[in-house]
Design a protein around this motif. Structure first.
Motif, short mmCIF file in Angstrom:
data_model
loop_
_atom_site.label_atom_id
_atom_site.label_comp_id
_atom_site.label_asym_id
_atom_site.label_seq_id
_atom_site.Cartn_x
_atom_site.Cartn_y
_atom_site.Cartn_z
N ILE A 20 46.47 48.93 55.39
CA ILE A 20 46.70 47.90 54.39
C ILE A 20 45.90 48.26 53.14
N SER A 21 46.58 48.28 52.00
CA SER A 21 45.90 48.65 50.77
C SER A 21 44.72 47.72 50.49
N GLY A 22 43.61 48.31 50.05
CA GLY A 22 42.41 47.53 49.77
C GLY A 22 41.50 47.38 50.96
N LEU A 23 41.97 47.81 52.13
CA LEU A 23 41.17 47.70 53.36
C LEU A 23 40.80 49.09 53.81
N ASN A 24 39.53 49.37 53.93
CA ASN A 24 39.09 50.74 54.25
C ASN A 24 39.04 50.96 55.76
N ALA A 25 40.09 50.57 56.45
CA ALA A 25 40.15 50.77 57.89
C ALA A 25 41.60 50.63 58.33
N TYR A 26 41.89 51.14 59.50
CA TYR A 26 43.23 50.97 60.07
C TYR A 26 43.17 49.87 61.12
N THR B 133 33.26 30.12 47.04
CA THR B 133 33.17 31.32 47.85
C THR B 133 34.38 31.40 48.77
N LEU B 134 35.03 32.56 48.75
CA LEU B 134 36.18 32.80 49.63
C LEU B 134 35.75 33.74 50.75
N THR B 135 36.13 33.42 51.96
CA THR B 135 35.80 34.30 53.08
C THR B 135 37.10 34.69 53.80
N PRO B 136 37.87 35.63 53.22
CA PRO B 136 39.14 36.02 53.83
C PRO B 136 38.94 36.90 55.06
N ASP B 137 39.93 36.89 55.93
CA ASP B 137 39.88 37.75 57.11
C ASP B 137 39.85 39.21 56.68
N LEU B 138 38.92 39.96 57.20
CA LEU B 138 38.79 41.42 57.04
C LEU B 138 38.34 41.86 55.64
N PHE B 139 38.70 41.12 54.62
CA PHE B 139 38.30 41.52 53.26
C PHE B 139 36.91 40.94 52.95
N PRO B 140 36.23 41.57 51.97
CA PRO B 140 34.87 41.09 51.66
C PRO B 140 34.84 39.67 51.10
N VAL B 141 33.73 39.01 51.30
CA VAL B 141 33.52 37.67 50.74
C VAL B 141 33.55 37.77 49.21
N VAL B 142 34.23 36.79 48.61
CA VAL B 142 34.44 36.81 47.16
C VAL B 142 33.86 35.55 46.55
N GLN B 143 33.15 35.70 45.41
CA GLN B 143 32.73 34.54 44.62
C GLN B 143 33.71 34.39 43.46
N GLN B 144 34.42 33.29 43.42
CA GLN B 144 35.49 33.08 42.44
C GLN B 144 35.09 31.97 41.47
N THR B 145 35.30 32.20 40.18
CA THR B 145 35.05 31.17 39.17
C THR B 145 36.27 31.03 38.28
N LEU B 146 36.81 29.82 38.19
CA LEU B 146 38.02 29.57 37.39
C LEU B 146 37.76 28.40 36.45
N SER B 147 38.36 28.46 35.26
CA SER B 147 38.14 27.41 34.26
C SER B 147 39.45 26.98 33.61
N ASN B 148 39.54 25.69 33.34
CA ASN B 148 40.56 25.15 32.44
C ASN B 148 39.81 24.66 31.22
N ALA B 149 39.79 25.49 30.17
CA ALA B 149 38.93 25.18 29.02
C ALA B 149 39.51 24.08 28.13
N GLY B 150 40.81 24.05 27.97
CA GLY B 150 41.43 23.09 27.05
C GLY B 150 42.43 22.20 27.73
N ALA B 151 41.99 21.55 28.80
CA ALA B 151 42.91 20.71 29.56
C ALA B 151 43.14 19.37 28.85
#
Lengths: 114, 222
Positions: A20-26, B133-151
């Motif tokens: 899977i692209s972006g994943l460094n493993a199979y 903070t996003l903790t997706p399966d298998l992918f690294p944990v992500v810190q996400q910041t989103l803004s609506n500046a002119g809502a």
């Protein structure tokens, strides 16, 4: 996603490994696959999946959108993946049966095996 | 759902206008009259929340003027929320304004005390941000910041409440609000979680309550 025969029935397919692209493993399935829960990167909007099946290799490229929703203080903010679309594939036929991705939403991608 | 809410809102408005027209004798303040004073007030609940430093802070100013039994109303406010989430933080900050009309049903009270039913249209201009903070399966944990500046947002309200003269020009009262039909623009990063002056838009109907103090300035000394 799920593997189907020409009559639309789920079939078990022998898959050696999945890249899977972006994943460094199979991903290496322990048994044959009928359905498969695809991990997606919420920081990307496209994915290329490569299935190694004996001497054959198949690819599947998909795009999707990431939508953030603040649900509540107890549930927090969640990233929803939706608008799933097929870009390219080497499988005979692939259909998107549900473009909104959830972890318990059933089959989103149907792959027809010949 | 929005259409049925709009229908019920208009039905309620029609009902209260009809009630206003037929509930008093002809010699009362049923029609429009020359204004006799300006009443300016503020919401004590908003000030209390600000002092208590709850996640929601702000202020609200209210002003109305008497045209017989009809009271055109303007309300201005500021609203700031800093809401901790289980996986991050949501903040917003903005201003809002409402205009509308209250219809008084106590026409024979010598002090002009009020029991009213009314309506408002509200508009808000604000910015909002969510960091999580996003903790997706298998992918690294992500810190996400989103803004609506002119809502921006708009909504409608049906209101009811009391205004009671306490002493000289000092008045107290409350306003209960049924808020509905929220609509937003400039929210491309994520759907608004909290609209200043309205609240949580995804809940459909939303209720509000103000406990207010006023000072009434008469236009003429008697």
């Amino acid at each position: 996603m799920g593997f189907y025969n020409t009559s639309g029935t789920l079939v078990t397919v022998a898959v050696d490994s999945i890249a899977i692209s972006g994943l460094n493993a199979y991903l290496i399935p322990e048994t044959g696959l009928q359905t498969f829960q695809l991990p997606l990167n919420p920081q990307a909007t496209e994915v290329l999946i490569t299935f190694y099946m004996g001497t054959q290799m198949h690819t599947l490229a998909l795009t999707y959108q990431v939508e953030t929703q603040v649900v509540s203080k107890d549930c927090g903010a969640l990233a929803y993946l939706n608008d799933l679309q097929l870009t390219t594939t080497t499988f005979a036929q692939v259909t998107i049966s549900n473009p909104r991705l959830t972890t318990n939403g059933g089959i989103n991608v149907k792959i027809r095996m010949e | 759902m929005a259409a049925s809410m709009l229908r019920s809102g208009w039905s309620s408005l029609l009902l209260l206008v009809t009630l206003a027209a037929y509930s008093q004798p002809a010699d009362s303040l049923r029609g429009f009259r020359k204004p006799t004073g300006l009443r300016v007030g503020t919401d004590l609940i908003a000030l209390g929340k600000t002092i208590a430093r709850v996640p929601l802070t702000g202020w609200e100013l209210n002003a109305d003027i008497d045209l017989g039994r009809f009271y055109p109303v303007v309300e201005l406010g500021s609203w700031k929320r800093k809401q901790p989430l289980v996986n991050g933080m949501y903040t917003n900050s903005g201003r809002y304004a409402r205009i509308g009309m209250d219809i008084n049903f106590l026409l024979k009270d010598p002090d002009k005390n009020m029991f009213f039913i009314g309506f408002r249209y509200g508009r808000a201009s604000y910015s909002e941000q969510v960091s999580y903070t996003l903790t997706p399966d298998l992918f690294p944990v992500v810190q996400q910041t989103l803004s609506n500046a002119g809502a921006r947002a708009g909504w409608a309200e049906l209101t009811t409440g009391l205004r009671v003269k306490v002493w000289r020009g000092f008045w107290m009262g409350y306003t209960a609000r049924m808020k509905f039909l929220p609509h937003t623009s400039g929210t491309s990063a994520f759907d608004s979680y909290d609209i200043p002056g309205y609240g949580l838009p995804f809940k459909g109907l939303y209720w509000g309550f103000n406990y207010q103090v006023f000072w009434r300035v008469p236009f003429e000394r008697h």
